[in-house]
Scaffold this active site. Sequence first.
Site, PDB file in Angstrom:
ATOM      1  N   PRO A 125      25.952  56.509  84.276  1.00  0.00           N
ATOM      2  CG  PRO A 125      25.281  58.483  83.307  1.00  0.00           C
ATOM      3  CD  PRO A 125      25.311  56.398  84.007  1.00  0.00           C
ATOM      4  CD  GLU A 245      33.473  30.262  85.631  1.00  0.00           C
ATOM      5  OE1 GLU A 245      33.454  29.334  84.833  1.00  0.00           O
ATOM      6  OE2 GLU A 245      34.111  29.551  86.499  1.00  0.00           O
ATOM      7  CB  ALA A 247      33.210  37.853  80.224  1.00  0.00           C
ATOM      8  CD  GLU A 368      34.933  42.956  79.078  1.00  0.00           C
ATOM      9  OE1 GLU A 368      34.879  41.530  79.943  1.00  0.00           O
ATOM     10  OE2 GLU A 368      34.226  43.323  77.990  1.00  0.00           O
TER      11      GLU A 368
HETATM   12  C1  LIG Z   1      36.555  52.163  75.661  1.00  0.00           C
HETATM   13  C2  LIG Z   1      35.498  51.535  77.480  1.00  0.00           C
HETATM   14  C3  LIG Z   1      34.698  49.476  76.667  1.00  0.00           C
HETATM   15  C4  LIG Z   1      33.753  50.259  77.271  1.00  0.00           C
HETATM   16  N1  LIG Z   1      32.284  49.182  77.446  1.00  0.00           N
HETATM   17  C5  LIG Z   1      31.322  48.906  77.741  1.00  0.00           C
HETATM   18  C6  LIG Z   1      30.560  48.118  77.346  1.00  0.00           C
HETATM   19  O1  LIG Z   1      29.887  48.004  76.373  1.00  0.00           O
HETATM   20  N2  LIG Z   1      29.412  48.156  78.102  1.00  0.00           N
HETATM   21  C7  LIG Z   1      29.178  48.663  79.525  1.00  0.00           C
HETATM   22  O2  LIG Z   1      28.844  48.232  79.707  1.00  0.00           O
HETATM   23  N3  LIG Z   1      30.641  48.443  79.961  1.00  0.00           N
HETATM   24  C8  LIG Z   1      31.718  49.341  79.568  1.00  0.00           C
HETATM   25  N4  LIG Z   1      32.469  50.284  79.505  1.00  0.00           N
HETATM   26  C9  LIG Z   1      32.606  50.096  80.926  1.00  0.00           C
HETATM   27  C10 LIG Z   1      33.890  49.700  82.017  1.00  0.00           C
HETATM   28  O3  LIG Z   1      33.054  48.647  82.405  1.00  0.00           O
HETATM   29  C11 LIG Z   1      33.323  50.689  83.425  1.00  0.00           C
HETATM   30  O4  LIG Z   1      34.231  51.941  82.890  1.00  0.00           O
HETATM   31  C12 LIG Z   1      34.845  49.906  84.334  1.00  0.00           C
HETATM   32  O5  LIG Z   1      33.422  48.957  84.672  1.00  0.00           O
HETATM   33  C13 LIG Z   1      34.685  50.722  85.456  1.00  0.00           C
HETATM   34  O6  LIG Z   1      33.487  52.147  86.075  1.00  0.00           O
HETATM   35  P1  LIG Z   1      33.167  53.467  85.854  1.00  0.00           P
HETATM   36  O7  LIG Z   1      34.407  53.397  84.699  1.00  0.00           O
HETATM   37  O8  LIG Z   1      32.446  53.864  86.516  1.00  0.00           O
HETATM   38  O9  LIG Z   1      35.320  53.885  86.935  1.00  0.00           O
HETATM   39  P2  LIG Z   1      34.258  53.291  88.597  1.00  0.00           P
HETATM   40  O10 LIG Z   1      33.771  52.773  88.819  1.00  0.00           O
HETATM   41  O11 LIG Z   1      33.680  54.950  89.314  1.00  0.00           O
HETATM   42  O12 LIG Z   1      35.871  53.919  89.119  1.00  0.00           O
HETATM   43  C14 LIG Z   1      37.189  54.702  89.441  1.00  0.00           C
HETATM   44  C15 LIG Z   1      37.950  54.197  89.957  1.00  0.00           C
HETATM   45  O13 LIG Z   1      37.809  53.760  90.885  1.00  0.00           O
HETATM   46  C16 LIG Z   1      38.237  52.291  91.670  1.00  0.00           C
HETATM   47  N5  LIG Z   1      37.356  52.078  92.484  1.00  0.00           N
HETATM   48  C17 LIG Z   1      36.255  51.922  92.530  1.00  0.00           C
HETATM   49  N6  LIG Z   1      35.130  51.150  93.453  1.00  0.00           N
HETATM   50  C18 LIG Z   1      36.248  50.339  94.323  1.00  0.00           C
HETATM   51  C19 LIG Z   1      36.666  49.694  95.385  1.00  0.00           C
HETATM   52  N7  LIG Z   1      35.162  48.876  95.967  1.00  0.00           N
HETATM   53  N8  LIG Z   1      37.699  49.308  95.529  1.00  0.00           N
HETATM   54  C20 LIG Z   1      38.489  50.658  95.249  1.00  0.00           C
HETATM   55  N9  LIG Z   1      38.919  50.813  94.271  1.00  0.00           N
HETATM   56  C21 LIG Z   1      37.497  50.913  93.230  1.00  0.00           C
HETATM   57  C22 LIG Z   1      37.959  51.966  89.965  1.00  0.00           C
HETATM   58  O14 LIG Z   1      39.073  50.344  89.759  1.00  0.00           O
HETATM   59  C23 LIG Z   1      38.785  52.956  89.166  1.00  0.00           C
HETATM   60  O15 LIG Z   1      40.268  53.113  89.664  1.00  0.00           O
HETATM   61  C24 LIG Z   1      33.084  50.290  78.890  1.00  0.00           C
HETATM   62  C25 LIG Z   1      34.397  51.287  79.489  1.00  0.00           C
HETATM   63  C26 LIG Z   1      35.406  52.299  77.980  1.00  0.00           C
HETATM   64  C27 LIG Z   1      36.437  52.578  79.186  1.00  0.00           C
END
Ligand SMILES: Cc1cc2nc3c(=O)[nH]c(=O)nc-3n(C[C@H](O)[C@H](O)[C@H](O)COP(=O)(O)OP(=O)(O)OC[C@H]3O[C@@H](n4cnc5c(N)ncnc54)[C@H](O)[C@@H]3O)c2cc1C
Length: 385
Positions: A125, A245, A247, A368
Amino acid sequence: MLSELHQELRRSVRDFVVKEILPLADVLDREEKDIPDELIKKMVELGYFGLIFPPEQGGVGLDHLALAIVSEELSRGWLSVGSVLTRNLITGILIQAHGTEEQKRRFLPGIASGEILTAAAFTEPDAGSDTAGIKTRAKRDGDRYLISGAKTWCTFADRAHILTVLARTDPDPAKRHRGLSLFLVEKVPGDRFDPPRIAGEPIPTIGYHGMHCFTLGLQDCSVPADHLIGGAENRGFYQLMSAYESARIQTAARAVGVAQGALDLALKYAKERHQFGQPISQFQAIRHKLADMATEIEATRQLTYYAAKMKDTGTRCDLEAGMAKLFAADMVERVASEALQIHGGYGYSKEYSIQRYWRDARLFRVFEGTSEIQREVIAKRLIEG
Ligand SMILES: Cc1cc2nc3c(=O)[nH]c(=O)nc-3n(C[C@H](O)[C@H](O)[C@H](O)COP(=O)(O)OP(=O)(O)OC[C@H]3O[C@@H](n4cnc5c(N)ncnc54)[C@H](O)[C@@H]3O)c2cc1C
């Protein structure tokens, strides 16, 4: 130019999609129902889960180009079906590259064949893009580990036999990525979890139906110590990065497939729909949209295949695979949106398939690795080498 084998593979997957996936996709998407077990079984029989793994490890011994083609064609029918393969690909690569001999013997054949289905529990989260910030803790307890913490967005967690869980083995949060390990957490596949060891709640989503994503709570989830990938602690982050790579090539290919599926629908509709006494495909505004969409798709396809061929010749391709994923994510959103536009008002109706492609296309910039993070990673490589 693709080899005869790759062309034949494309034709056979397309046949499978037309017969088995297209008749189901809209109905299951609308009702938010799971991809049926029988369909997954057919994919197992066809060897789709083990394309890049050698036969002695349970795979079919093809290459990343084959993986890209199969992922593309499956996703051209329905993104979710092309995505069923993704988690087994990642876990299989992790075990193949970093697993102990016992882990390779015990888990790899089942994962490569698709008889064992896996889910990836990396995101938390409070830690999505910032993977090194995860808090889930794995504590050694004799010959076992006890894992506790919260995970989110774990796609397919309900139906998986194994969760690949990223957890902190070094309690010092300042160690960040240097304190993480990956565990193979076995569970009973099915609709239910077994709280408090593993509790799961589905997350309602606007697309990517056919599979459900879950928040997970792990409480003293006991795992044998030999389920730590590689058998040594604190290597998980690096192990995970090494799978990226492949993935990213697979994800870029999925986006090409979704975009191609959207273009297929837009072309068909443009030829059938008449306004002002002629098919709308006769209007230059529509024709140029179609031309731009096809051009963008082909450019992305070639970039993706280029990264796949680099991977197949053992050349480092993190940059090219990352570029393909980034470019594909932007491209598929534009193409799906234009395809919906060509459908006019009907595009916004649930009666037409195009809205499914449009909703699914939006995901690529988020999952991803978000496009913002992808740009950062590419820029870092360009600047620092
Ligand atoms: C339908 C779906 C399926 C998924 N399946 C999986 C799964 O099977 N297993 C798993 O582990 N995860 C899974 N994910 C998670 C997914 O990989 C994450 O949602 C993604 O990595 C982004 O993390 P977050 O949602 O916490 O967004 P955050 O990291 O909170 O980002 C929010 C925004 O801030 C931006 N941001 C964050 N840090 C920076 C930075 N340093 N510089 C610039 N911009 C930044 C992001 O680009 C984004 O626009 C899934 C997500 C979805 C929506």
